[in-house]
Design a protein around this motif. Structure first.
Motif, PDB file in Angstrom:
ATOM      1  N   SER A 197      65.355  31.535  59.226  1.00  0.00           N
ATOM      2  CA  SER A 197      65.427  30.195  58.487  1.00  0.00           C
ATOM      3  C   SER A 197      64.539  30.504  57.151  1.00  0.00           C
ATOM      4  N   TRP A 198      63.708  29.550  56.693  1.00  0.00           N
ATOM      5  CA  TRP A 198      63.323  29.683  55.227  1.00  0.00           C
ATOM      6  C   TRP A 198      61.881  29.728  55.633  1.00  0.00           C
ATOM      7  N   ALA A 219      72.795  32.104  47.110  1.00  0.00           N
ATOM      8  CA  ALA A 219      73.796  31.188  46.266  1.00  0.00           C
ATOM      9  C   ALA A 219      74.333  30.168  47.164  1.00  0.00           C
ATOM     10  N   PRO A 220      74.820  28.903  46.558  1.00  0.00           N
ATOM     11  CA  PRO A 220      75.423  27.933  47.495  1.00  0.00           C
ATOM     12  C   PRO A 220      76.511  28.509  48.385  1.00  0.00           C
ATOM     13  N   TYR A 221      76.676  27.799  49.568  1.00  0.00           N
ATOM     14  CA  TYR A 221      77.781  28.376  50.393  1.00  0.00           C
ATOM     15  C   TYR A 221      79.282  28.257  49.460  1.00  0.00           C
ATOM     16  N   GLY A 222      80.057  29.369  49.899  1.00  0.00           N
ATOM     17  CA  GLY A 222      81.179  29.599  48.990  1.00  0.00           C
ATOM     18  C   GLY A 222      81.149  30.620  47.695  1.00  0.00           C
ATOM     19  N   PHE A 223      79.940  30.660  47.188  1.00  0.00           N
ATOM     20  CA  PHE A 223      79.757  31.633  46.289  1.00  0.00           C
ATOM     21  C   PHE A 223      79.598  32.946  46.878  1.00  0.00           C
ATOM     22  N   ILE A 224      79.973  34.122  46.342  1.00  0.00           N
ATOM     23  CA  ILE A 224      80.419  35.392  46.489  1.00  0.00           C
ATOM     24  C   ILE A 224      79.658  36.324  45.540  1.00  0.00           C
ATOM     25  N   PHE A 244      68.423  29.594  45.877  1.00  0.00           N
ATOM     26  CA  PHE A 244      67.170  29.692  46.607  1.00  0.00           C
ATOM     27  C   PHE A 244      66.640  30.975  46.293  1.00  0.00           C
ATOM     28  N   PHE A 245      65.447  31.046  45.980  1.00  0.00           N
ATOM     29  CA  PHE A 245      64.720  32.486  45.542  1.00  0.00           C
ATOM     30  C   PHE A 245      63.685  32.549  46.895  1.00  0.00           C
ATOM     31  N   GLU A 246      63.667  33.836  47.487  1.00  0.00           N
ATOM     32  CA  GLU A 246      62.821  34.151  48.520  1.00  0.00           C
ATOM     33  C   GLU A 246      62.169  35.486  48.351  1.00  0.00           C
TER      34      GLU A 246
END
Length: 174
Positions: free
Chosen positions: A44-45, A93-98, A170-172
């Motif tokens: 999770s985050w 990245a958002p879902y779908g980006f690769i 999102f940056f973690e």
């Protein structure tokens, strides 16, 4: 603490505060993440002590891969810390980006400005897990205090924006 990555739960309560329904497991962060992946950041985050301001993401061409048949350039800048920081970095990245898995598609500089320093140099290459292609991972990077960093990479743009997850990067760190 990394414990928080496995402690996020979602519960519904009635008007009196009684629990009606909830998640038994931690709420997943990335829909592409498999349950068999067990590193803390797979779950999770997490929250961070400091706020990082004004990170810019520039995607050169938002036309989908199905039309262009090409990955497009993404520039990320500036990454700026008040203190010297040695950490890992994951960019989801958002879902779908690769993200591209070709190391030649990574450029350790960005288009931010002449005041931006190359991100990590040529020895720091990101990785993309084969099953989680929307996450770019730097296992170890070092940021000097008050220095702006940036980089470019190639990314595949999906046909549609995600409908089951956030349309955000999102940056973690850590």
């Amino acid at each position: 603490s990394t414990d928080m990555h496995s402690e996020w739960r979602l519960w519904l309560e009635d008007a009196s505060g009684y629990s009606l329904e909830g998640s038994k497991e931690t709420v997943g962060f990335n829909p592409m993440q498999s349950d068999t992946q067990t590193l803390f950041y797979h779950k999770s985050w997490g929250l961070y002590n400091e706020y990082i301001e004004d990170i810019k993401i520039y995607i050169a061409n938002l036309r989908p891969y199905s039309i262009t048949n090409a990955y497009t350039t993404i520039a990320i800048y500036p990454l700026l810390f008040d203190e010297a920081t040695e950490t890992s970095l994951r960019i989801t990245a958002p879902y779908g980006f690769i993200w591209s898995t070709d190391s030649d598609d990574y450029i350790s500089s960005s288009n931010c400005s002449s005041s931006c320093v190359a991100f990590g140099g040529s020895s720091v290459l990101p990785a993309v897990e084969s099953t989680v292609t929307n996450t770019l991972i730097f296992t170890q990077v070092y940021f000097n205090p008050n220095v702006k960093y940036g980089f470019q990479h190639k990314i595949r743009v999906p046909d549609f924006n995600p409908r089951t997850s956030a349309n955000s990067f999102f940056f973690e760190f850590g």
